[in-house]
Design a protein around this motif. Structure first.
Motif, mmCIF file in Angstrom:
data_model
loop_
_atom_site.group_PDB
_atom_site.id
_atom_site.type_symbol
_atom_site.label_atom_id
_atom_site.label_comp_id
_atom_site.label_asym_id
_atom_site.label_seq_id
_atom_site.Cartn_x
_atom_site.Cartn_y
_atom_site.Cartn_z
ATOM 1 N N MET A 80 -0.623 -2.794 8.247
ATOM 2 C CA MET A 80 -0.010 -3.399 9.538
ATOM 3 C C MET A 80 -0.323 -4.923 9.768
ATOM 4 O O MET A 80 0.560 -5.671 10.104
ATOM 5 C CB MET A 80 -0.666 -2.477 10.703
ATOM 6 C CG MET A 80 -0.064 -1.273 10.757
ATOM 7 S SD MET A 80 1.542 -0.853 10.450
ATOM 8 C CE MET A 80 2.208 -1.790 11.977
ATOM 9 N N LEU A 83 5.342 5.184 4.123
ATOM 10 C CA LEU A 83 4.984 3.939 4.921
ATOM 11 C C LEU A 83 4.053 3.118 3.953
ATOM 12 O O LEU A 83 3.949 1.947 4.011
ATOM 13 C CB LEU A 83 4.110 4.017 6.227
ATOM 14 C CG LEU A 83 2.902 4.760 6.288
ATOM 15 C CD1 LEU A 83 2.037 3.628 6.278
ATOM 16 C CD2 LEU A 83 2.851 5.561 7.639
ATOM 17 N N GLY A 118 1.460 0.670 14.788
ATOM 18 C CA GLY A 118 1.096 1.872 13.889
ATOM 19 C C GLY A 118 0.608 2.996 14.644
ATOM 20 O O GLY A 118 0.072 2.938 15.643
ATOM 21 N N VAL A 173 6.161 -0.269 3.545
ATOM 22 C CA VAL A 173 5.920 -1.478 4.242
ATOM 23 C C VAL A 173 5.297 -2.250 3.376
ATOM 24 O O VAL A 173 5.604 -3.612 3.866
ATOM 25 C CB VAL A 173 4.540 -0.926 5.347
ATOM 26 C CG1 VAL A 173 4.109 -2.046 5.934
ATOM 27 C CG2 VAL A 173 5.179 0.019 6.212
ATOM 28 N N VAL A 183 5.583 2.107 13.053
ATOM 29 C CA VAL A 183 5.236 2.576 11.575
ATOM 30 C C VAL A 183 4.351 3.644 11.663
ATOM 31 O O VAL A 183 3.181 3.891 12.120
ATOM 32 C CB VAL A 183 4.587 1.392 10.740
ATOM 33 C CG1 VAL A 183 4.084 1.907 9.607
ATOM 34 C CG2 VAL A 183 5.644 0.119 10.726
ATOM 35 N N ILE A 219 9.750 3.511 10.755
ATOM 36 C CA ILE A 219 9.416 3.983 9.303
ATOM 37 C C ILE A 219 8.768 4.888 9.554
ATOM 38 O O ILE A 219 7.449 5.042 9.916
ATOM 39 C CB ILE A 219 8.735 2.790 8.521
ATOM 40 C CG1 ILE A 219 9.568 1.458 8.526
ATOM 41 C CG2 ILE A 219 8.343 3.378 7.121
ATOM 42 C CD1 ILE A 219 8.910 0.559 7.731
ATOM 43 N N ASN A 220 9.193 6.212 8.815
ATOM 44 C CA ASN A 220 8.305 7.455 9.054
ATOM 45 C C ASN A 220 8.926 8.393 7.737
ATOM 46 O O ASN A 220 9.959 8.635 7.410
ATOM 47 C CB ASN A 220 8.457 8.264 10.356
ATOM 48 C CG ASN A 220 7.641 9.321 10.683
ATOM 49 O OD1 ASN A 220 7.149 10.076 9.800
ATOM 50 N ND2 ASN A 220 6.900 8.906 11.717
#
Length: 351
Positions: free
Chosen positions: A252, A337, A238, A341, A296, A317-318
């Motif tokens: 996370m 996210l 993260g 997520v 992430v 992932i952004n």
């Protein structure tokens, strides 16, 4: 010459002046020299268990072509020494049983190592590029008046090594003319040596009982039931995009548990207090190369990429479609996210 997108060049290590007459006549013979090569692998251990990075150092030592010995020191190390004798390809374990070396304080561990290097007449000394290796090996190099070759990723021959520089953007081929080559190896570049079928003998090492000007007071270790970050096959990291420690843990940790992964973090996340510094991945943190690395909320600064770009599969992932991380990612998802997520985590749990 350009190779794999990175500029490759050679850098010659500054030679240390030596008396050429001290070299034996047969040193000119490559075959004879290889028969005389001997490497000492420095084996780290904690709570009776060998460090994986040390096993990678053994693999590197074996690639040099000569005999390989292991070195362990500390109090009540019979169990560790016994485990070390089972490492495949190691002929002998040099053991020093003294609790003064338990914590690997460089002030007394370096003189200890030097005495045993001299006694064994080793041509190479290899250690992992871990916090311990970075602390002890430069002191050993100074005491032996040789130059250390750090963080190598490949061995071309017994005096030529390959190492990344400039945060991994260039690869240097370094040749050392020192009589004793001191090397630290990047653990992700060499597989861990197998433990099980070896049958090495144990020999007592030399203990100079050097005084240490420092005293071990205490340590505060981050404990986790998740896989170790340095050796995990899956890592989820993260970054600053997680905004707080509470959000970092909330987003996370469930993802890591769903994947059976280790947890990592960018330097920005660590500096902001979202995660412990032992979880930092990057040029100034841990270098990892798992089968899967999921970034992430990490933009992809060059310092972070230096610590994870050798991962087999990189997923990112952004919410910023132009984030540099997408340039190295095999799979990318542009989105929030905090929505994506948890959705991914739920699907993984149901799978």
């Amino acid at each position: 010459m350009w190779s794999a997108g990175r500029r490759v060049f050679s850098a010659l290590a500054r030679p240390t002046l030596r008396d050429a007459t001290s070299l034996p006549p047969f040193a000119r013979s490559t075959a004879a020299l290889r028969r005389l090569l001997s490497a000492l692998a420095v084996l780290e251990h904690r709570n009776g268990q060998l460090n994986t990075g040390s096993l990678s150092a053994v693999t590197a030592a074996q690639k040099l072509g000569g005999s390989v010995h292991g070195f362990v020191a500390g109090g009540n190390i019979k169990e560790v020494a016994s485990e070390a004798t089972k490492i495949e390809g190691v002929e002998k374990i040099i053991a020093v049983d003294n609790s003064a070396y338990d914590k690997g304080l460089p002030e007394n561990f370096a003189p200890l190592l030097v005495e045993n290097i001299k006694k064994g007449g080793y041509t190479h000394v290899v250690a992992g590029n871990t916090a311990f290796g970075k602390n002890v090996m430069p002191r050993v190099a100074a005491l032996l008046d040789v130059q250390q070759v750090s963080d190598i990723t490949a061995i071309e021959d017994d005096k030529t090594f390959v190492r990344p520089i400039y945060a991994g953007n260039a690869i240097a081929t370094v040749e050392s003319s020192d009589p004793v080559k001191l090397i630290t190896v990047r653990g992700t570049a060499f597989p861990a040596a197998a433990v099980g079928s070896g049958s090495a003998a144990v020999e007592d090492g030399v203990d100079p009982k050097a005084e240490s000007p420092t005293e071990w007071v205490s340590e505060d270790l981050a404990k986790s039931d998740r896989p170790d970050l340095a050796t995990a096959g899956r890592v989820v990291s993260g970054g600053r995009g997680l905004k707080s420690k509470e959000d970092f843990d909330k987003v996370m940790l469930p993802l890591a548990d769903a994947l059976g992964a280790a947890v990592g973090a960018s330097r920005a996340a660590v500096d902001s207090g979202y995660a412990d510094n032992s979880l930092q991945v990057g040029q100034t943190g841990k270098v990892v190369a798992p089968q899967l690395y999921m970034a992430v909320g990490i933009s992809g600064a060059i310092q972070h990429l230096a610590g994870m770009k050798d991962s087999k599969v990189i997923a990112a992932i952004n919410k910023d479609a132009d984030a540099p991380i997408f340039q190295v990612a095999d799979v990318g998802l542009v989105g929030d996210l905090f929505e994506k997520v948890p959705e991914l985590t739920e699907k993984l749990k149901k799978a």
